[in-house]
Design a protein around this motif. Sequence first.
Motif, short mmCIF file in Angstrom:
data_model
loop_
_atom_site.label_atom_id
_atom_site.label_comp_id
_atom_site.label_asym_id
_atom_site.label_seq_id
_atom_site.Cartn_x
_atom_site.Cartn_y
_atom_site.Cartn_z
N ARG A 19 8.47 43.90 70.16
CA ARG A 19 9.02 43.01 69.14
C ARG A 19 8.03 41.90 68.83
O ARG A 19 7.40 41.35 69.73
CB ARG A 19 10.34 42.39 69.61
N ALA A 20 7.91 41.55 67.57
CA ALA A 20 7.06 40.44 67.15
C ALA A 20 7.89 39.17 67.10
O ALA A 20 9.09 39.20 66.79
CB ALA A 20 6.45 40.72 65.78
N GLU A 124 13.93 37.73 67.70
CA GLU A 124 15.23 37.97 67.08
C GLU A 124 16.29 38.42 68.08
O GLU A 124 17.48 38.25 67.84
CB GLU A 124 15.10 39.02 65.96
N ASP A 125 15.87 39.00 69.20
CA ASP A 125 16.85 39.44 70.20
C ASP A 125 17.28 38.31 71.13
O ASP A 125 18.03 38.52 72.07
CB ASP A 125 16.31 40.61 71.02
N GLY A 126 16.78 37.09 70.88
CA GLY A 126 17.17 35.94 71.69
C GLY A 126 16.24 35.65 72.85
O GLY A 126 16.37 34.63 73.52
N ASP A 182 11.31 35.34 79.08
CA ASP A 182 12.68 35.39 79.57
C ASP A 182 13.57 36.11 78.56
O ASP A 182 13.40 35.96 77.34
CB ASP A 182 13.25 33.98 79.78
N ALA A 183 14.54 36.85 79.09
CA ALA A 183 15.55 37.46 78.23
C ALA A 183 16.47 36.37 77.69
O ALA A 183 16.48 35.23 78.16
CB ALA A 183 16.35 38.49 79.03
N LYS A 184 17.28 36.73 76.72
CA LYS A 184 18.23 35.80 76.14
C LYS A 184 19.16 35.26 77.22
O LYS A 184 19.74 36.02 78.00
CB LYS A 184 19.05 36.50 75.05
N THR A 209 20.58 30.99 85.33
CA THR A 209 21.54 31.65 84.45
C THR A 209 21.42 33.15 84.56
O THR A 209 20.40 33.69 84.96
CB THR A 209 21.32 31.21 82.99
N GLU A 210 22.47 33.84 84.15
CA GLU A 210 22.47 35.30 84.18
C GLU A 210 22.21 35.83 82.78
O GLU A 210 22.62 35.22 81.80
CB GLU A 210 23.83 35.83 84.67
N PRO A 211 21.52 36.96 82.67
CA PRO A 211 21.33 37.56 81.35
C PRO A 211 22.67 38.01 80.79
O PRO A 211 23.56 38.42 81.53
CB PRO A 211 20.40 38.76 81.63
N GLU A 212 22.78 37.95 79.47
CA GLU A 212 24.03 38.33 78.85
C GLU A 212 24.30 39.82 79.10
O GLU A 212 23.40 40.65 79.07
CB GLU A 212 23.99 38.04 77.35
N GLY A 213 25.55 40.12 79.39
CA GLY A 213 25.93 41.52 79.65
C GLY A 213 25.89 41.87 81.12
O GLY A 213 26.21 43.01 81.48
N ALA A 214 25.45 40.93 81.98
CA ALA A 214 25.37 41.23 83.41
C ALA A 214 26.76 41.28 84.02
O ALA A 214 27.66 40.61 83.55
CB ALA A 214 24.52 40.18 84.12
#
Length: 214
Positions: A19-20, A124-126, A182-184, A209-214
Motif C-alpha cells: 500500500r502507498a 488508507e487502512d489506518g 504499526d497496524a491501525k 493497545t490491541e489491533p482491531e479485530g483481535a
Amino acid sequence: MENLLKMNLQHFAEEKSYRASTGVDEFYYGVVGDGTTAEAIERVKFLQTITVEMPQEPVRAYGDNQTAEIAVSGGDVSVTAGFHKIPIQDKEKLLGWETIDGITATGSNDNPPYVAAIFAKTYEDGSKEYVGLPKGMFTRPSVTGNTKGESTEFSTEEITASFMDREVEGFEDEKSALFARDAKGVTTNRDALFMKVFGVPHPEAGTPTEPEGA
C-alpha cells in the motif's frame, strides 16, 4: 487473549505491504544537543508535505580493464518539510532565535540546536509508518507573502534541515534514520521508536493497545 495479540502482531510484522501512503501527520521534534535524550517533545501541527533525501552513490575501483570492487558512498540526509504554519515558539526552539520585549530576531550568529524528529506516513487502512531522524539541525526558512486577490488563498511555510548519524540504543553502528510501522489502533512500534529517537516516551504513551479485530 495475550497469545492471540502476539500472533496478530507477529503476522502483521511478517506480512509484506504494498500500500502507498496517502498522507502525513504527527510531526514531533525535541532538542537533544550533544546527547541522546530530548529536553522535551514538541509537536508542530498541520504538516502538509515532507521529503527525506538519503542519497547513496556507488564508487567503483577498476583493474584489468574491468570493475574490481564496488563500494557505496552515503551522502548527507536532508529534510524539507512544508507546514500550514510554523508557530513562532517552534521557530525559536528549532532555529535558536531570540525574543526580547515581544520582538523575535534572527541574525548571522544564530546557533540552532541539534534536534531529533519523528513524523508519520498514514495509509488508507489506518496503519502508520513512522520515520525517525535522530540528530540534525534546521535552518531558517524564507519569508514570503502574497497580496490578497479576488479569492482567498492560504500561504504555507517550508523549512529545511540536515541530519547526521547518531548513536542509537540497540544498534551496533550509528544511524541517521529509523523506521517503524504499526497496524491501525496499535502503537507498540511507535512507542519503541520514540524511546530510541528521543529517549523519552511518546506524549500519549500508555497501556499497549490491541489491533482491531483481535
